[in-house]
Design an enzyme around this catalytic site. Structure first.
Site, PDB file in Angstrom:
ATOM      1  N   GLU A 113       0.827  -1.213   0.000  1.00  0.00           N
ATOM      2  CA  GLU A 113       0.000   0.000   0.000  1.00  0.00           C
ATOM      3  C   GLU A 113       0.858   1.259   0.000  1.00  0.00           C
ATOM      4  O   GLU A 113       0.540   2.241  -0.668  1.00  0.00           O
ATOM      5  CB  GLU A 113      -0.931  -0.017   1.216  1.00  0.00           C
ATOM      6  N   GLU A 133      -3.336  -9.688   4.134  1.00  0.00           N
ATOM      7  CA  GLU A 133      -4.122  -9.443   5.354  1.00  0.00           C
ATOM      8  C   GLU A 133      -5.184 -10.511   5.604  1.00  0.00           C
ATOM      9  O   GLU A 133      -5.510 -10.820   6.747  1.00  0.00           O
ATOM     10  CB  GLU A 133      -4.795  -8.064   5.284  1.00  0.00           C
TER      11      GLU A 133
HETATM   12  N1  CAA Z   1       4.784  -6.958  11.533  1.00  0.00           N
HETATM   13  C1  CAA Z   1       5.621  -7.199  12.558  1.00  0.00           C
HETATM   14  N2  CAA Z   1       6.717  -7.960  12.435  1.00  0.00           N
HETATM   15  C2  CAA Z   1       6.968  -8.515  11.228  1.00  0.00           C
HETATM   16  C3  CAA Z   1       6.147  -8.303  10.127  1.00  0.00           C
HETATM   17  C4  CAA Z   1       5.011  -7.475  10.298  1.00  0.00           C
HETATM   18  N3  CAA Z   1       4.162  -7.168   9.302  1.00  0.00           N
HETATM   19  N4  CAA Z   1       6.651  -8.974   9.074  1.00  0.00           N
HETATM   20  C5  CAA Z   1       7.759  -9.596   9.515  1.00  0.00           C
HETATM   21  N5  CAA Z   1       7.975  -9.319  10.818  1.00  0.00           N
HETATM   22  C6  CAA Z   1       9.047  -9.787  11.678  1.00  0.00           C
HETATM   23  C7  CAA Z   1       8.848 -11.250  12.064  1.00  0.00           C
HETATM   24  O1  CAA Z   1       7.956 -11.339  13.142  1.00  0.00           O
HETATM   25  C8  CAA Z   1      10.258 -11.644  12.418  1.00  0.00           C
HETATM   26  O2  CAA Z   1      10.541 -11.131  13.703  1.00  0.00           O
HETATM   27  P1  CAA Z   1      11.328 -12.054  14.802  1.00  0.00           P
HETATM   28  O3  CAA Z   1      12.694 -12.272  14.183  1.00  0.00           O
HETATM   29  O4  CAA Z   1      11.340 -11.192  16.014  1.00  0.00           O
HETATM   30  O5  CAA Z   1      10.541 -13.312  14.906  1.00  0.00           O
HETATM   31  C9  CAA Z   1      11.102 -10.865  11.414  1.00  0.00           C
HETATM   32  O6  CAA Z   1      10.266  -9.793  10.962  1.00  0.00           O
HETATM   33  C10 CAA Z   1      11.503 -11.678  10.209  1.00  0.00           C
HETATM   34  O7  CAA Z   1      10.345 -12.263   9.634  1.00  0.00           O
HETATM   35  P2  CAA Z   1      10.185 -13.840   9.364  1.00  0.00           P
HETATM   36  O8  CAA Z   1      11.004 -14.621  10.311  1.00  0.00           O
HETATM   37  O9  CAA Z   1       8.721 -14.121   9.293  1.00  0.00           O
HETATM   38  O10 CAA Z   1      10.855 -13.908   7.908  1.00  0.00           O
HETATM   39  P3  CAA Z   1      10.532 -14.954   6.736  1.00  0.00           P
HETATM   40  O11 CAA Z   1      11.578 -14.725   5.698  1.00  0.00           O
HETATM   41  O12 CAA Z   1      10.345 -16.318   7.304  1.00  0.00           O
HETATM   42  O13 CAA Z   1       9.091 -14.505   6.165  1.00  0.00           O
HETATM   43  C11 CAA Z   1       7.441 -12.918   5.394  1.00  0.00           C
HETATM   44  C12 CAA Z   1       8.940 -13.269   5.536  1.00  0.00           C
HETATM   45  C13 CAA Z   1       6.758 -13.916   4.446  1.00  0.00           C
HETATM   46  C14 CAA Z   1       7.343 -11.511   4.823  1.00  0.00           C
HETATM   47  C15 CAA Z   1       6.755 -13.004   6.772  1.00  0.00           C
HETATM   48  O14 CAA Z   1       7.525 -12.249   7.703  1.00  0.00           O
HETATM   49  C16 CAA Z   1       5.355 -12.490   6.825  1.00  0.00           C
HETATM   50  O15 CAA Z   1       4.431 -13.153   6.391  1.00  0.00           O
HETATM   51  N6  CAA Z   1       5.158 -11.262   7.367  1.00  0.00           N
HETATM   52  C17 CAA Z   1       3.845 -10.670   7.543  1.00  0.00           C
HETATM   53  C18 CAA Z   1       3.237 -10.209   6.244  1.00  0.00           C
HETATM   54  C19 CAA Z   1       1.861  -9.661   6.486  1.00  0.00           C
HETATM   55  O16 CAA Z   1       0.937 -10.340   6.863  1.00  0.00           O
HETATM   56  N7  CAA Z   1       1.714  -8.332   6.226  1.00  0.00           N
HETATM   57  C20 CAA Z   1       0.456  -7.655   6.366  1.00  0.00           C
HETATM   58  C21 CAA Z   1       0.410  -6.951   7.677  1.00  0.00           C
HETATM   59  S1  CAA Z   1      -1.206  -6.318   8.037  1.00  0.00           S
HETATM   60  C22 CAA Z   1      -1.261  -4.822   7.236  1.00  0.00           C
HETATM   61  O17 CAA Z   1      -0.342  -4.396   6.591  1.00  0.00           O
HETATM   62  C23 CAA Z   1      -2.569  -4.062   7.430  1.00  0.00           C
HETATM   63  C24 CAA Z   1      -2.769  -2.926   6.535  1.00  0.00           C
HETATM   64  O18 CAA Z   1      -3.234  -3.042   5.404  1.00  0.00           O
HETATM   65  C25 CAA Z   1      -2.489  -1.588   7.006  1.00  0.00           C
END
Ligand code: CAA
Length: 261
Positions: A113, A133
């Site tokens: 976004e 999401e």
């Molecule tokens: N919020 C907070 N922390 C996050 C994050 C997020 N959106 N995305 C990643 N992190 C953090 C993880 O928790 C992790 O922290 P720790 O080391 O403390 O555990 C660190 O970043 C590294 O991430 P991963 O270990 O998960 O890394 P990966 O390579 O295995 O996976 C990824 C990468 C696929 C991007 C995965 O991190 C993921 O799915 N992240 C979330 C994506 C998501 O759902 N985003 C949407 C958020 S909601 C939103 O944005 C609402 C809106 O419209 C306003």
């Protein structure tokens, strides 16, 4: 920059400001404090006369992996509604100067976004876009459903929003979500974005602002309104010194010297 904790700022080329999201361990999750700093830096550069265009980038691994899920997870409806949670994200779309997103790695959820709020998106071959999401029980809240629908159409936006699947840089380019994928032989996506920003910054600032306003009218309104808006702004530019200078320079076969007014 010592005044910021979650972003880095720089002026890497003439007329260009670069903002680097800097929470690499959290994949640049867009926490409220980070977004506050981002808005403050953008507002500062928007008012800085030495800056003509801005670039936002993240790390190689992640542009931004979304809003900060850990910050959000315990919030109630009353919290998010009464505090207008993430409403300040929209400030980016109100800046005068062009903003280019240079995207490497994950641009998911709020990260996607954020890129869509920028005026131009350049992608590295590693860029991955998506609105995941739905997989955490919500929907996009930072404009994703609206801006994507305008850019890539209803069917693709429905598919991304309802399945949460990611799209590659090439797919995003084929769909018109990004201007182009920067091939490795051209350097990094940030270098390409800084170069593009430099080209924009070398033009008349007032004409650039007018161009941005006119294109946004196409994005935000109807065709009939947009055509009127474009013509009004075009006519208005005849009141600027840069219109006189630009056209005189063409007729005299020389380079224009912009006054930016
Ligand atoms: N919020 C907070 N922390 C996050 C994050 C997020 N959106 N995305 C990643 N992190 C953090 C993880 O928790 C992790 O922290 P720790 O080391 O403390 O555990 C660190 O970043 C590294 O991430 P991963 O270990 O998960 O890394 P990966 O390579 O295995 O996976 C990824 C990468 C696929 C991007 C995965 O991190 C993921 O799915 N992240 C979330 C994506 C998501 O759902 N985003 C949407 C958020 S909601 C939103 O944005 C609402 C809106 O419209 C306003």
């Amino acid at each position: 920059d010592t005044q910021y904790e979650f972003i880095l700022t720089d002026k890497p080329a003439d007329g260009v400001a670069l903002i680097t999201l800097n929470r690499p361990k959290a994949l640049n999750a867009l926490s409220s404090p980070l977004f506050k700093e981002l808005n403050a830096a953008l507002a500062r550069f928007d008012e800085d006369d030495t800056v003509g265009a801005m670039v936002i980038t993240g790390s190689e691994r992640a542009f931004a992996a979304g809003a900060d899920i850990k910050e959000m997870k315990d919030k109630t409806y009353a919290d998010v509604y009464s505090n207008k949670f993430i409403e300040n994200w929209g400030e980016i779309a109100r800046l005068r100067k062009p903003v280019i997103a240079a995207v490497s790695g994950y641009a998911l959820g709020g990260g996607c976004e954020l890129a869509l709020m920028c005026d131009i998106i350049l992608a590295s071959p590693t860029a991955t876009f998506g609105q995941p999401e739905i997989s955490i029980g919500v929907i996009p809240g930072g404009g994703g459903t609206q801006r994507l629908a305008r850019v890539i159409g209803k069917s693709r936006t429905m598919e991304l929003t309802l399945t949460g699947r990611n799209v590659s840089a090439d797919e995003a380019a084929a769909w018109g979500m990004v201007s182009r994928v920067v091939p490795p032989e051209e350097g990094t996506v940030v270098e390409a974005a800084v170069k593009l920003a430099g080209t924009i910054a070398s033009k008349s600032r007032i004409a650039v602002q007018a161009g941005k306003d006119a294109v946004n009218a196409a994005y935000e309104g109807t065709l009939a309104e947009g055509l009127v808006t474009e013509r009004r702004i075009f006519h208005g530019l005849f009141a600027t010194q840069d219109q006189k200078e630009g056209m005189a320079a063409f007729a005299e076969k020389r380079k224009p010297v912009w006054k930016h007014q």
